[in-house]
Design a protein around this motif. Structure first.
Motif: not given
Length: 130
Positions: A32-48
């Motif tokens: 199971t994965w959490i589907v991440v919304p289109n929020d650049d800051a959130l996605r960048r934070d996850i990647l970081a």
């Protein structure tokens, strides 16, 4: 963030997802994965968080995608990871050089006559003498 993302308003996109505790989840088999919304800051934070974790050691984009996909998913994850790694200043400073080396210097052929070949070396930025 889900409410402001038009991707989640499209029925075809969410028909295979389920909502639980305010999160959209995607399940395949036992994963199971959490589907991440289109929020650049959130996605960048996850990647970081995955890329800069001391135990991860600044992985390349392929490994970063593998790590993130253990818990999260979003469209264009691979592209976002590639861009993140490409712009990581620490990775750029410490990345090993790839490609063929330049090889050893080769001597110039010895000319047969005076002035047949003229060359000059430029030495610049020498300290001024007193």
């Amino acid at each position: 963030a889900y409410a402001s993302d038009p991707w989640f308003a499209t029925p075809e996109n969410v028909e295979s997802l389920r909502r639980q505790n305010g999160l959209w989840l995607q399940t395949e088999g036992s994963v199971t994965w959490i589907v991440v919304p289109n929020d650049d800051a959130l996605r960048r934070d996850i990647l970081a968080r995955f890329h800069e974790d001391p135990l991860a050691g600044h992985p390349g984009s392929t490994r970063l995608v593998e790590l993130v996909r253990r818990s999260f998913w979003w469209p264009r994850l691979v592209t976002d990871a590639e861009n993140f790694v490409r712009t990581c200043s620490s990775c750029q400073r410490n990345k090993a050089l790839s490609g063929k080396g330049r090889g050893l210097l080769q001597p110039l052929p010895v000319p047969d006559a005076p002035w047949e070949s003229v060359s000059m070396d430029f030495v610049v930025a020498l300290p001024k003498t007193e």
